[in-house]
Design a protein around this motif. Structure first.
Motif, PDB file in Angstrom:
ATOM      1  N   ALA A   1       0.831  -1.205   0.000  1.00 17.32           N
ATOM      2  CA  ALA A   1       0.000   0.000   0.000  1.00 17.32           C
ATOM      3  C   ALA A   1       0.865   1.255   0.000  1.00 17.32           C
ATOM      4  CB  ALA A   1      -0.934  -0.002   1.203  1.00 17.32           C
ATOM      5  N   GLU A   2       1.951   1.236   0.756  1.00 18.71           N
ATOM      6  CA  GLU A   2       2.858   2.387   0.791  1.00 18.71           C
ATOM      7  C   GLU A   2       3.539   2.604  -0.566  1.00 18.71           C
ATOM      8  OE1 GLU A   2       5.316   1.352   4.133  1.00 18.71           O
ATOM      9  OE2 GLU A   2       4.196   2.692   5.480  1.00 18.71           O
TER      10      GLU A   2
ATOM     11  N   GLY B   1       2.266   1.896  -3.523  1.00 15.83           N
ATOM     12  CA  GLY B   1       1.272   2.519  -4.386  1.00 15.83           C
ATOM     13  C   GLY B   1       1.059   3.979  -4.038  1.00 15.83           C
ATOM     14  N   ALA B   2       1.015   4.288  -2.739  1.00 16.77           N
ATOM     15  CA  ALA B   2       0.794   5.667  -2.290  1.00 16.77           C
ATOM     16  C   ALA B   2       1.936   6.579  -2.729  1.00 16.77           C
ATOM     17  CB  ALA B   2       0.637   5.697  -0.780  1.00 16.77           C
ATOM     18  N   THR B   3       3.150   6.055  -2.733  1.00 17.78           N
ATOM     19  CA  THR B   3       4.307   6.842  -3.164  1.00 17.78           C
ATOM     20  C   THR B   3       4.161   7.264  -4.620  1.00 17.78           C
ATOM     21  OG1 THR B   3       5.784   5.776  -1.578  1.00 17.78           O
ATOM     22  CG2 THR B   3       6.807   6.816  -3.494  1.00 17.78           C
ATOM     23  N   VAL B   4       3.710   6.344  -5.465  1.00 13.02           N
ATOM     24  CA  VAL B   4       3.506   6.664  -6.879  1.00 13.02           C
ATOM     25  C   VAL B   4       2.396   7.698  -7.038  1.00 13.02           C
ATOM     26  CG1 VAL B   4       2.782   5.757  -9.119  1.00 13.02           C
ATOM     27  CG2 VAL B   4       4.333   4.424  -7.677  1.00 13.02           C
ATOM     28  N   VAL B   5       1.281   7.486  -6.360  1.00 17.37           N
ATOM     29  CA  VAL B   5       0.147   8.412  -6.456  1.00 17.37           C
ATOM     30  C   VAL B   5       0.575   9.822  -6.037  1.00 17.37           C
ATOM     31  CG1 VAL B   5      -2.102   8.981  -5.452  1.00 17.37           C
ATOM     32  CG2 VAL B   5      -1.613   6.630  -6.150  1.00 17.37           C
TER      33      VAL B   5
ATOM     34  N   ALA C   1      -4.814  -3.157   4.063  1.00 16.74           N
ATOM     35  CA  ALA C   1      -4.303  -1.818   4.312  1.00 16.74           C
ATOM     36  C   ALA C   1      -4.962  -0.838   3.359  1.00 16.74           C
ATOM     37  CB  ALA C   1      -2.791  -1.766   4.138  1.00 16.74           C
ATOM     38  N   SER C   2      -5.258   0.337   3.862  1.00 18.13           N
ATOM     39  CA  SER C   2      -5.805   1.427   3.062  1.00 18.13           C
ATOM     40  C   SER C   2      -4.943   2.651   3.340  1.00 18.13           C
ATOM     41  CB  SER C   2      -7.265   1.690   3.434  1.00 18.13           C
ATOM     42  OG  SER C   2      -7.833   2.691   2.613  1.00 18.13           O
ATOM     43  N   ALA C   3      -4.221   3.117   2.333  1.00 17.74           N
ATOM     44  CA  ALA C   3      -3.272   4.210   2.519  1.00 17.74           C
ATOM     45  C   ALA C   3      -3.821   5.528   1.982  1.00 17.74           C
ATOM     46  CB  ALA C   3      -1.957   3.882   1.808  1.00 17.74           C
ATOM     47  N   ASP C   4      -3.632   6.587   2.753  1.00 15.48           N
ATOM     48  CA  ASP C   4      -3.932   7.946   2.324  1.00 15.48           C
ATOM     49  C   ASP C   4      -2.609   8.562   1.869  1.00 15.48           C
ATOM     50  OD1 ASP C   4      -4.299  10.700   2.137  1.00 15.48           O
ATOM     51  OD2 ASP C   4      -5.724  10.776   3.788  1.00 15.48           O
TER      52      ASP C   4
END
Length: 267
Positions: free
Chosen positions: A13-14, A16-20, A114-117
């Motif tokens: 999840a982290e 993916g969040a880094t790319v977003v 996990a759900s990442a903001d």
């Protein structure tokens, strides 16, 4: 040393969040999927980053991605459900209300999620026994609360038009307005917020079985002790579908009554 499923789901999840986060505000090519639905390069790249993390550690597991579909055999009964960017339209118009969702289903049960903001740099996670939020490397137990009276209603539900219309009617219901404060953020990040006490409840229609969008949020809320049912109050995935997740029994009961009244008026 083999990484645990819990550490893996958080790491994925982290990633993916880094790319977003890295692509936010840039010009993004839209990839049309269906009428009114699209992905961006950020969706695709975030999913690739997540899958790379998962495949490196669990090459024999089934991967189910929002953008790439199913890869792997899943013969071992393990399936990773990946939603790389929930809230794509928000993101495309530079609204920072999105989430990156990853969940592992073993058999019929989600065991870690996990759900990442990406912008608050928080990761909501569960190991099935409890639910926590990680920020700056520190974990804090999630505690549901209905004190805010904020209820998020999904108007982009995976459901026929008439069901979405009922959700819109709920927002204008006098009884609903008297008791709750409606919100529409158009991302399943709001489901995690119920587990965290930042929302009193969340409501959506649609068939959510094995949904890459909702699996992580549902698992978080169940582990945090929220009341989680289908739209009619039935156990999940046993009736007409939908989701009502509430911080407590009183909020859940009130919402079921309001939803039933809306269906009766529709008739």
């Amino acid at each position: 040393m083999s990484i645990s499923d819990l550490h893996l789901v958080i790491a994925a999840a982290e990633a993916g969040a880094t790319v977003v986060r890295s692509h936010y505000g840039s010009a993004l090519t839209r990839i049309e999927k269906s009428a009114g639905d699209f992905a961006t390069a950020s969706d695709v790249e975030a999913e690739q980053a997540i899958l790379e993390v998962l495949r490196a550690a669990r090459p024999d597991d089934l991967m189910v991605g929002e953008e790439s579909g199913r890869t792997g055999t899943g013969e071992n009964g393990r399936a990773w459900l990946v939603d790389p960017l929930c809230g794509t339209l928000n993101y495309a118009v530079q609204t920072r209300l999105v989430s990156v969702n990853v969940a592992l289903r073993v058999g019929s049960r989600v065991v870690v999620a996990a759900s990442a903001d990406p912008f608050a740099e928080e990761v909501f996670w569960t190991d099935g026994a409890g639910a926590n939020v990680r920020c700056a490397g520190v974990d804090e137990r999630l505690a549901p609360s209905a004190e805010s009276r904020l209820v998020d209603v999904n108007l982009d539900a995976p459901s026929p038009y008439e069901r979405t219309r009922l959700a819109a009617r709920l927002l204008a219901d006098v009884g609903f307005m008297e008791r709750f404060h409606p919100r529409v953020v158009s991302t399943t990040l709001a489901v995690a917020w119920v587990a965290a006490g930042r929302r009193a409840a969340y409501v959506t229609y649609g068939d959510l079985r094995d949904s890459v969008h909702f699996a992580a949020g549902i698992a978080l809320c169940q582990a945090a002790g929220c009341v989680v049912t289908g739209i009619d109050g039935q156990p999940l995935h046993t009736g007409v579908g939908g989701l009502v997740v509430a911080a407590d029994e009183q909020t859940h009961a009130a919402l079921l009554t309001l939803l039933r009244d809306q269906r009766q008026e529709e008739k």
